[in-house]
Design a protein around this motif. Structure first.
Motif, PDB file in Angstrom:
ATOM      1  N   SER A  47     -21.976  11.938  -5.445  1.00 46.61           N
ATOM      2  CA  SER A  47     -20.860  11.010  -5.205  1.00 46.61           C
ATOM      3  C   SER A  47     -20.005  11.351  -3.995  1.00 46.61           C
ATOM      4  N   TYR A  48     -20.423  12.333  -3.204  1.00 46.82           N
ATOM      5  CA  TYR A  48     -19.541  12.756  -2.116  1.00 46.82           C
ATOM      6  C   TYR A  48     -19.245  11.624  -1.145  1.00 46.82           C
ATOM      7  N   PHE A  49     -20.255  10.823  -0.782  1.00 49.42           N
ATOM      8  CA  PHE A  49     -20.020   9.714   0.149  1.00 49.42           C
ATOM      9  C   PHE A  49     -19.271   8.562  -0.528  1.00 49.42           C
ATOM     10  N   ALA A  50     -19.390   8.462  -1.886  1.00 46.81           N
ATOM     11  CA  ALA A  50     -18.670   7.419  -2.617  1.00 46.81           C
ATOM     12  C   ALA A  50     -17.169   7.638  -2.514  1.00 46.81           C
ATOM     13  N   ILE A  51     -16.755   8.898  -2.539  1.00 47.72           N
ATOM     14  CA  ILE A  51     -15.323   9.207  -2.418  1.00 47.72           C
ATOM     15  C   ILE A  51     -14.836   8.828  -1.017  1.00 47.72           C
ATOM     16  N   ASP A  52     -15.642   9.119  -0.003  1.00 47.05           N
ATOM     17  CA  ASP A  52     -15.302   8.693   1.369  1.00 47.05           C
ATOM     18  C   ASP A  52     -15.127   7.178   1.441  1.00 47.05           C
ATOM     19  N   MET A  53     -16.089   6.456   0.857  1.00 52.04           N
ATOM     20  CA  MET A  53     -16.059   4.992   0.913  1.00 52.04           C
ATOM     21  C   MET A  53     -14.876   4.419   0.144  1.00 52.04           C
ATOM     22  N   CYS A  54     -14.544   5.045  -0.993  1.00 46.10           N
ATOM     23  CA  CYS A  54     -13.386   4.568  -1.768  1.00 46.10           C
ATOM     24  C   CYS A  54     -12.078   4.817  -1.011  1.00 46.10           C
ATOM     25  N   ILE A  55     -12.017   5.891  -0.230  1.00 44.86           N
ATOM     26  CA  ILE A  55     -10.835   6.122   0.610  1.00 44.86           C
ATOM     27  C   ILE A  55     -10.743   5.024   1.671  1.00 44.86           C
ATOM     28  N   GLY A  56     -11.905   4.611   2.216  1.00 44.71           N
ATOM     29  CA  GLY A  56     -11.918   3.481   3.154  1.00 44.71           C
ATOM     30  C   GLY A  56     -11.385   2.217   2.505  1.00 44.71           C
ATOM     31  N   LEU A 100      -9.303   2.100  -0.028  1.00 40.49           N
ATOM     32  CA  LEU A 100      -7.870   2.300  -0.265  1.00 40.49           C
ATOM     33  C   LEU A 100      -7.065   2.010   0.998  1.00 40.49           C
ATOM     34  N   ILE A 101      -7.579   2.441   2.145  1.00 43.45           N
ATOM     35  CA  ILE A 101      -6.905   2.177   3.427  1.00 43.45           C
ATOM     36  C   ILE A 101      -6.781   0.665   3.648  1.00 43.45           C
ATOM     37  N   VAL A 102      -7.894  -0.063   3.418  1.00 38.87           N
ATOM     38  CA  VAL A 102      -7.885  -1.519   3.600  1.00 38.87           C
ATOM     39  C   VAL A 102      -6.922  -2.176   2.630  1.00 38.87           C
ATOM     40  N   TYR A 103      -6.932  -1.721   1.378  1.00 37.51           N
ATOM     41  CA  TYR A 103      -6.057  -2.304   0.352  1.00 37.51           C
ATOM     42  C   TYR A 103      -4.582  -2.144   0.737  1.00 37.51           C
ATOM     43  N   LEU A 104      -4.193  -0.941   1.152  1.00 36.92           N
ATOM     44  CA  LEU A 104      -2.797  -0.692   1.532  1.00 36.92           C
ATOM     45  C   LEU A 104      -2.421  -1.471   2.791  1.00 36.92           C
ATOM     46  N   TRP A 105      -3.359  -1.561   3.725  1.00 38.00           N
ATOM     47  CA  TRP A 105      -3.124  -2.301   4.970  1.00 38.00           C
ATOM     48  C   TRP A 105      -2.919  -3.783   4.665  1.00 38.00           C
ATOM     49  N   GLU A 106      -3.766  -4.341   3.793  1.00 35.65           N
ATOM     50  CA  GLU A 106      -3.629  -5.752   3.427  1.00 35.65           C
ATOM     51  C   GLU A 106      -2.322  -6.030   2.692  1.00 35.65           C
ATOM     52  N   LYS A 153      -1.417  -8.511   5.871  1.00 38.39           N
ATOM     53  CA  LYS A 153      -2.779  -9.027   5.663  1.00 38.39           C
ATOM     54  C   LYS A 153      -3.364  -9.633   6.939  1.00 38.39           C
ATOM     55  N   THR A 154      -2.554 -10.334   7.717  1.00 34.10           N
ATOM     56  CA  THR A 154      -3.051 -10.967   8.943  1.00 34.10           C
ATOM     57  C   THR A 154      -3.582  -9.929   9.916  1.00 34.10           C
ATOM     58  N   LYS A 155      -2.803  -8.859  10.098  1.00 32.97           N
ATOM     59  CA  LYS A 155      -3.217  -7.801  11.015  1.00 32.97           C
ATOM     60  C   LYS A 155      -4.438  -7.064  10.481  1.00 32.97           C
ATOM     61  N   ALA A 156      -4.466  -6.866   9.167  1.00 33.11           N
ATOM     62  CA  ALA A 156      -5.606  -6.179   8.547  1.00 33.11           C
ATOM     63  C   ALA A 156      -6.884  -6.986   8.752  1.00 33.11           C
ATOM     64  N   ASP A 157      -6.818  -8.298   8.526  1.00 32.40           N
ATOM     65  CA  ASP A 157      -7.998  -9.155   8.687  1.00 32.40           C
ATOM     66  C   ASP A 157      -8.523  -9.104  10.119  1.00 32.40           C
ATOM     67  N   ALA A 158      -7.611  -8.998  11.077  1.00 28.00           N
ATOM     68  CA  ALA A 158      -8.002  -9.002  12.484  1.00 28.00           C
ATOM     69  C   ALA A 158      -8.565  -7.659  12.937  1.00 28.00           C
ATOM     70  N   PHE A 159      -8.019  -6.549  12.407  1.00 31.13           N
ATOM     71  CA  PHE A 159      -8.338  -5.241  12.980  1.00 31.13           C
ATOM     72  C   PHE A 159      -9.177  -4.315  12.099  1.00 31.13           C
ATOM     73  N   VAL A 160      -9.333  -4.626  10.821  1.00 25.59           N
ATOM     74  CA  VAL A 160     -10.159  -3.759   9.957  1.00 25.59           C
ATOM     75  C   VAL A 160     -11.590  -3.631  10.495  1.00 25.59           C
ATOM     76  N   PRO A 161     -12.277  -4.753  10.873  1.00 27.49           N
ATOM     77  CA  PRO A 161     -13.646  -4.592  11.390  1.00 27.49           C
ATOM     78  C   PRO A 161     -13.708  -3.717  12.644  1.00 27.49           C
ATOM     79  N   ALA A 162     -12.703  -3.847  13.532  1.00 24.32           N
ATOM     80  CA  ALA A 162     -12.703  -3.062  14.770  1.00 24.32           C
ATOM     81  C   ALA A 162     -12.474  -1.578  14.487  1.00 24.32           C
ATOM     82  N   VAL A 163     -11.507  -1.270  13.631  1.00 24.53           N
ATOM     83  CA  VAL A 163     -11.219   0.130  13.281  1.00 24.53           C
ATOM     84  C   VAL A 163     -12.412   0.756  12.575  1.00 24.53           C
TER      85      VAL A 163
END
Length: 689
Positions: A618-627, A629-635, A639-649
């Protein structure tokens, strides 16, 4: 109320003005919503003008970059997110920079168009697609003696074929173009007649269209800046981590974040920027499913089965022997993957048949398109008229596609048995006879669901051809080679039709799409094997469970082939019963997901995603869940900025650490070792030392 009724329907003297007002309003709304009216004043370049030298130079550079990224993902966990957005964004950035420099110097002759942008995206994704369908992390590497040794028995003379740059390039060049020829005659049916959505292709087209509007160009500059910033951070983070990996088990990737006991059971955060980025792109449910799979397997099942050592399986086996605990890890994950694959195959196939039935039954009620206009059955919008006109303008002769398919099929039937003598000419003939129908089904299903079932068709070929060849004729290798043939055919077919959809929506000619797909595929057939060869030579433990690049799917595909040839005799005690249970559970979970309302189904895990950590942890699963969490908090914050910049980041995080694998491979080949080992030991180990 009565008066209004009498005015409108009784006398009718206000009908005409209201109809005119309604028509004018609809026309105004269409102009606001119309994409092609924005580009109406711009001339559409001819298909030859869309294929520029600079586009293919940039495509070559990006193809190398993306091949390293996909290869690293292939050889670590096998989870590969869609990189179409990254390809479109980076293609826009490189060419825009190029043209800006030439414009300032007064040397710019040809402006950068959205059609050229589409050509770059198509070429890069086609090239990177070969890195996946080429099987470097699955069927092709599964043929090697290194993976064969892990299956519990030493390889015999006909049981394995070690990688070699020459035969890999030759094999890919033979099998990678057939799928393109198979679907070319169907392009009008798929895009114009059936109006299939191809969600990823449509999303990429909207992105490219937006880049080439004034507002979109400004947004794209900000996105590229964000991508570059996180690309640099990710690259230098990978470089920094390298200094602390002087020996096995050293470095940040082995930091016992959740404690030593959790670390032993593969629960820890390994500080991978790549998988944080992957987690930001993947839907929440995939990341949660992967984590749940890790908890179920490494948290519950493997410790319980481990206590049965000496009873269910011998206590004197190597950790990698599939007759021991490793067998449960591999075969239960195979059962879940097969259950999920079978369910989705049946679902997509039934939708394909049902969709075709409705198309045929209702074809007389649909608008029929003739040279970009509609008949009296219906009226096309301005966008559809313009797009259809361009799409039908540059025809690709059906005779060319059919002739190409027959020629490639003949070459394959003659040459493939020389590469794999276990694969007979009649095996290849049967596959090529079935391939057009399967390629159509995969392309059609992808258009409906955005889900390519290329790996499922490949697994089907493993079992059919492997059992047909039999153990006495090295059915394991024959099945794996057949998997490669089938997987490449159906994968490239769905990729091309998806690119036709992108081209349709950006007014890129089908001919330029086809040519760029062919050139990108040819690039991939050379670049991908070279990248794999660099990894193979640089990392001597490649494919081993303890390696930084364990190639988990290679082991899984090898054992699928063994299962297809030898049956269930190779399974350890009670493993078959557990496999039956998890196979059925995968089907039931998927059926429940599809039968309950969407507001509930989004909380039901995906069996395919759950199966991945059964083997890896599960080591990579924890990495992915942190990703996630970052998106969730950003949204939550913007939300507008998150939708625009999440794919780029996310793309920056994936690309930076992914491209670091190039210099790290070169350093390993040169014999340069990191200077420091950072290792974590328990108090008991310290006392012993």
């Amino acid at each position: 109320m009565g008066r209004d009724d009498s005015v409108e329907s009784g006398y009718g003297f206000e009908d005409e003005p209201k109809d005119k007002m309604r028509a004018k309003k609809e026309e105004e709304e269409e102009m606001v919503m119309s994409v092609e009216r924005v580009f109406e004043s711009k001339e559409v370049p001819s298909w030859r003008q869309q294929l520029t030298v600079r586009a293919f130079v940039v495509s070559l550079v990006l193809s190398v970059l993306f091949s390293f990224i996909v290869m690293k993902l292939n050889l670590t966990t096998g989870i590969i997110p869609s990189l179409n957005v990254s390809a479109g964004l980076l293609g826009f950035f490189f060419i825009k920079t190029w043209t800006k420099v030439l414009e300032k110097s007064g040397m710019l002759q040809v402006p950068f168009t959205r059609q050229e942008n589409t050509v770059i995206q198509t070429c890069v994704v086609a090239s990177a697609g070969i890195t996946f369908s080429g099987g470097f992390g699955s069927y092709l590497f599964a043929m090697s003696g290194r993976i064969a040794n892990q299956s519990g028995s030493a390889p015999g003379t006909n049981d394995y074929k070690d990688p070699s740059l020459g035969w890999i390039i030759g094999f890919l060049l033979i099998v990678s173009f057939v799928g393109l020829m198979a679907v070319v005659p169907l392009r009008k049916i798929m895009i114009i007649d059936f109006k299939l959505t191809y969600p990823s292709g449509t999303a990429t087209a909207h992105l490219i269209n937006s880049f080439h509007t004034p507002e979109g160009a400004k947004q794209a500059k900000k996105q590229v800046r964000a991508l570059g910033k996180f690309f640099s951070f990710s690259f230098f983070w990978g470089f920094f981590q390298w200094f602390y990996t002087a020996a096995d088990g050293c470095g940040f990737a082995n930091f016992p974040t959740l404690g030593l006991k959790a670390f032993e059971n593969r629960f820890y955060f390994d500080f991978s920027a790549t998988y944080v980025g992957v987690g930001m792109i993947c839907p929440y449910i995939i990341n949660i499913s992967v984590l749940l799979g890790g908890i179920l397997s490494w948290g519950l099942m493997w410790p319980l089965i481990g206590k049965k050592e000496g009873d269910w399986y011998s206590a004197h086996l190597k950790p990698s022997d599939t007759h021991g605990l490793q067998g449960y890890k591999v075969f239960i994950s195979i059962a879940m993957i097969l259950g999920d694959g079978l369910y989705n195959f049946c679902k997509v196939f039934s939708r394909t048949i049902l969709g075709l039935y409705h198309q045929v039954r209702g074809k007389n009620n649909l608008p029929r398109v003739v040279n970009g206009s509609a008949t009296e059955s219906g009226q096309l919008s301005f966008d559809d008229q313009r797009r259809t006109s361009v799409f039908l303008k540059d025809q690709i002769p059906t005779s060319f596609a059919l002739g190409g398919y027959i020629v490639i099929a003949i070459i394959s039937i003659i040459s493939l048995p020389h590469i794999f003598h276990q694969l007979k000419w009649y095996h290849i003939l049967i596959m090529y006879l079935a391939a057009p129908a399967l390629a159509f089904c995969n392309a059609y299903g992808c258009g409906l669901t955005d889900w390519s079932l290329a790996s499922t068709y490949g697994k089907l070929a493993i079992f059919v051809v492997g059992s047909w060849a039999g153990a006495s004729h090295s059915g394991v290798l024959a099945g794996l080679a057949a998997c490669g043939v089938m997987m490449n055919i159906v994968s490239t077919a769905s990729d091309l039709t998806q690119d036709f959809k992108t081209g349709y929506l950006t007014l890129a000619s089908p001919r330029s799409m086809f040519v760029s797909q062919v050139i990108g595929t040819a690039m991939g057939c050379v670049i991908s094997p070279c990248v794999f060869w660099l990894f193979y030579k640089a990392f001597k433990d490649l494919g081993l469970p303890t390696s930084a690049y364990p190639a988990p799917y290679a082991n899984i595909y090898r054992n699928m082939a063994i299962l297809g040839v030898e049956g269930f005799s190779s399974l350890p005690k009670h493993c078959l019963s557990l496999c039956y249970g998890f196979f059925a559970a995968s089907i039931v979970i998927n059926a429940v997901r599809d039968s309950v309302p969407k507001k509930y189904s989004r909380f039901i895990p995906l069996p395919m995603a759950m199966a991945i950590p059964f083997y890896l942890g599960s080591y990579f699963a924890i990495d992915m869940c942190i990703g996630s969490l970052i998106v969730y908090l950003w949204e939550r914050s913007n939300k507008t900025k998150a939708d625009a910049f999440v794919p780029a980041v996310a793309s920056g995080l994936i690309c930076g650490e992914g491209i670091w694998s190039l210099p790290s491979s070169i350093l390993a080949l040169a014999g340069v070792k990191p200077p420091i080992c950072m290792k974590f030991l328990s108090r008991a180990e310290l006392k012993d030392s």
